[in-house]
Design an enzyme around this catalytic site. Sequence first.
Site, mmCIF file in Angstrom:
data_model
loop_
_atom_site.group_PDB
_atom_site.id
_atom_site.type_symbol
_atom_site.label_atom_id
_atom_site.label_comp_id
_atom_site.label_asym_id
_atom_site.label_seq_id
_atom_site.Cartn_x
_atom_site.Cartn_y
_atom_site.Cartn_z
ATOM 1 N N ARG A 1 4.863 -12.625 9.921
ATOM 2 C CA ARG A 1 5.591 -11.423 9.546
ATOM 3 C C ARG A 1 6.912 -11.369 10.286
ATOM 4 O O ARG A 1 7.117 -12.060 11.284
ATOM 5 C CB ARG A 1 4.767 -10.181 9.815
ATOM 6 C CG ARG A 1 4.371 -9.962 11.253
ATOM 7 C CD ARG A 1 3.204 -9.001 11.378
ATOM 8 N NE ARG A 1 3.566 -7.638 10.996
ATOM 9 C CZ ARG A 1 2.965 -6.964 10.005
ATOM 10 N NH1 ARG A 1 2.008 -7.506 9.319
ATOM 11 N NH2 ARG A 1 3.324 -5.738 9.724
ATOM 12 N N GLU B 1 0.869 -1.159 0.000
ATOM 13 C CA GLU B 1 0.000 0.000 0.000
ATOM 14 C C GLU B 1 0.917 1.223 0.000
ATOM 15 O O GLU B 1 1.776 1.341 0.867
ATOM 16 C CB GLU B 1 -0.880 -0.011 1.247
ATOM 17 C CG GLU B 1 -1.887 1.103 1.248
ATOM 18 C CD GLU B 1 -2.782 1.085 2.494
ATOM 19 O OE1 GLU B 1 -3.487 2.075 2.701
ATOM 20 O OE2 GLU B 1 -2.750 0.093 3.236
ATOM 21 N N LYS C 1 4.347 0.958 9.554
ATOM 22 C CA LYS C 1 4.516 2.176 8.750
ATOM 23 C C LYS C 1 3.954 3.394 9.466
ATOM 24 O O LYS C 1 4.531 4.469 9.404
ATOM 25 C CB LYS C 1 3.810 2.004 7.398
ATOM 26 C CG LYS C 1 4.633 1.215 6.416
ATOM 27 C CD LYS C 1 4.000 1.234 5.040
ATOM 28 C CE LYS C 1 2.867 0.259 4.955
ATOM 29 N NZ LYS C 1 2.402 0.020 3.589
HETATM 30 P P1 ATP Z 1 2.562 -1.963 8.061
HETATM 31 O O1 ATP Z 1 1.985 -2.764 9.180
HETATM 32 O O2 ATP Z 1 3.987 -1.623 8.235
HETATM 33 O O3 ATP Z 1 1.724 -0.781 7.676
HETATM 34 P P2 ATP Z 1 1.341 -3.365 5.950
HETATM 35 O O4 ATP Z 1 1.100 -4.824 6.015
HETATM 36 O O5 ATP Z 1 0.156 -2.532 6.165
HETATM 37 O O6 ATP Z 1 2.548 -2.974 6.862
HETATM 38 P P3 ATP Z 1 1.538 -3.296 3.123
HETATM 39 O O7 ATP Z 1 2.042 -2.216 2.268
HETATM 40 O O8 ATP Z 1 0.122 -3.652 3.057
HETATM 41 O O9 ATP Z 1 1.965 -2.937 4.589
HETATM 42 O O10 ATP Z 1 2.423 -4.584 2.915
HETATM 43 C C1 ATP Z 1 2.731 -5.128 1.652
HETATM 44 C C2 ATP Z 1 3.061 -6.591 1.816
HETATM 45 O O11 ATP Z 1 4.157 -6.740 2.716
HETATM 46 C C3 ATP Z 1 1.891 -7.349 2.420
HETATM 47 O O12 ATP Z 1 1.724 -8.538 1.682
HETATM 48 C C4 ATP Z 1 2.308 -7.617 3.823
HETATM 49 O O13 ATP Z 1 1.764 -8.819 4.266
HETATM 50 C C5 ATP Z 1 3.834 -7.659 3.723
HETATM 51 N N1 ATP Z 1 4.435 -7.250 4.986
HETATM 52 C C6 ATP Z 1 4.208 -6.110 5.669
HETATM 53 N N2 ATP Z 1 4.901 -6.096 6.833
HETATM 54 C C7 ATP Z 1 5.592 -7.262 6.883
HETATM 55 C C8 ATP Z 1 6.493 -7.843 7.829
HETATM 56 N N3 ATP Z 1 6.824 -7.234 8.954
HETATM 57 N N4 ATP Z 1 7.006 -9.058 7.539
HETATM 58 C C9 ATP Z 1 6.692 -9.684 6.388
HETATM 59 N N5 ATP Z 1 5.857 -9.193 5.465
HETATM 60 C C10 ATP Z 1 5.306 -7.993 5.699
HETATM 61 MG MG MG Z 2 -1.523 -3.564 4.724
#
Ligand code: ATP
Ligand code: MG
Length: 559
Positions: free
Chosen positions: A262, A36, A272
């Site tokens: 994760r 995102e 983020k």
């Molecule tokens: P955040 O919690 O930091 O906002 P998010 O999951 O909302 O992270 P996205 O941009 O939606 O961020 O993530 C893109 C991809 O990266 C998704 O498939 C998510 O599952 C993966 N991802 C995000 N954080 C992690 C992590 N700590 N470890 C492994 N994969 C991750």
């Molecule tokens: Mg997300």
Amino acid sequence: MNSNSNSNTNFIREIIEEDLKNNKNNGRVHTRFPPEPNGYLHIGHAKAICLNFGIARDYNGLCNLRFDDTNPTKEDIEYVDSIIEDVKWLGFDWGDRMFYASDYFQTLYEFAIELIKKGKAYVDPSSPEEIKEHKGTLTEPGKESPYRDRPIEESLDLFIKMKEGKFEDGSYVLRAKIDMSSPNIHMRDPVIYRIKRVTHHRTGDKWCIYPMYDYAHPLSDWIEGITHSLCTLEFEIHRPLYDWFLEALELKNRPRQIEFARLNLSYTIMSKRKLLELVEEGYVSGWDDPRMPTICGLRRRGYTPESIRNFADKIGISKRESLTDVALLEHSIREDLNKRAQRVMAVLNPLKIVITNYPEDKVEELEAVNNPEDPSMGKRKIYFSREIYVERDDFREDPPKNFYRLYPGNEVRLKYAYIIKCNEVIKDDDGNIKELHCTYDPETRSGSACKRTVRGTIHWVSISHSYKAEVRLYDRLFLVENPLAIENRDFKEFINPNSLKILNDCYIESNFINAKAGDKFQFERLGYFCVDPDSTDTYKIFNRTVSLKDTWAKIEKKN
Ligand code: ATP
Ligand code: MG
């Protein structure tokens, strides 16, 4: 990319191999990385990137980069650009398959119309509060909306008007008609469209209704022909909904969602939203502050793509949540730079030494090894003269037991040069040590036949053959392993006040006066350092990537 050619298997690879054996998806493997664009990528994303692109690479498949930009309020072009740069920098290539979920808004809209026509979605004027209130709890079923069974034609008409901007923001939503008494709350008639008049970074004001993530994601996967949709464990409970949309629309060749744990890393945070807080409130200098766990922060800190890919291989993929020791990440960069980094003589806290029996105008060329791990990197000339700097820490007026470096009356070897003896400590009027007067033993030049040895060897630079620079010493950003896990406390209370220490009277061997931003070195005995992009031709700034002390190797040995 052989440092990353992965022989470790994991449960996801096992599923894929089984699917290939059964010729599922006609033998295709197609993954995607779906960030995102509401922040910069962090090391947790790197795990997901390495997983998705790594699987595509190893099974002759494809991996798409897809911006999940269904939520228009938080997204920004700056984030899109940084994500593109970071994924590329990590060494991955999506070919011509860079997509935006917003590219599918029209198709997603048409799918919604179809759901309504099938009697599987309805328009509801209930307020967000009412919807929430009627959701029920884990132990109680939800309550059906009075509008749930309104005629299909009515919902169709209202939904089209929603799209046409006939209603105010928040006045209606489209909901999937599933099961208000499902034990899974996500299945209790989730909202799939809402009205929101926000300008979208790509579609502008074309749309005033936006689809929800849970609806848009499986359908975007399907549109792109994704076979395996890999995501983190928090989506496990959404999986029945993921499958429900594909089934309700009777789509063929459905993607399969598989969840993995994760990455959580000790002494840092991986959200983020919270990283943005650190940036906006000035706790760090920006997203690329070298203390940040962002990809751009790690890059500026001196991490290499190889070290991050190796780290991702080492941590592996599992279904169990855990906290990875940041020492393992530090180990990965040490391992990489140890093999590659040019060795350099640099003194960070200078103490001047005058070698009183060395001629004043004499300069000698000595030979230094560029990298003992890699003889092909050869040797270089370094210069020795009467006045040198050594590290203040390498001298003690009152040495503790087992201190083998400089103290009055003691001898040490200057690396690649001579044995010197400390004869006199010169102090200023306030009693501070100003310089040391030493003598050298001309018979002991490194590489000569003389085999005389002493216990300590220290690094040094010749004052007139070194240049002054700034060095930034970084430490962990947080004082506790898991700053987000401490109840009733704000994570920012645990920021390490000593996470950045700036030294600006450092001296670097003049051979490297033209070092460029991003160049990486090992300063002998001190650690790995990398030239900061804020450096100029005349003022160099070095970031400490990591010290030499490898706590991970110690842990590994113990176990
Ligand atoms: P955040 O919690 O930091 O906002 P998010 O999951 O909302 O992270 P996205 O941009 O939606 O961020 O993530 C893109 C991809 O990266 C998704 O498939 C998510 O599952 C993966 N991802 C995000 N954080 C992690 C992590 N700590 N470890 C492994 N994969 C991750
Ligand atoms: Mg997300």
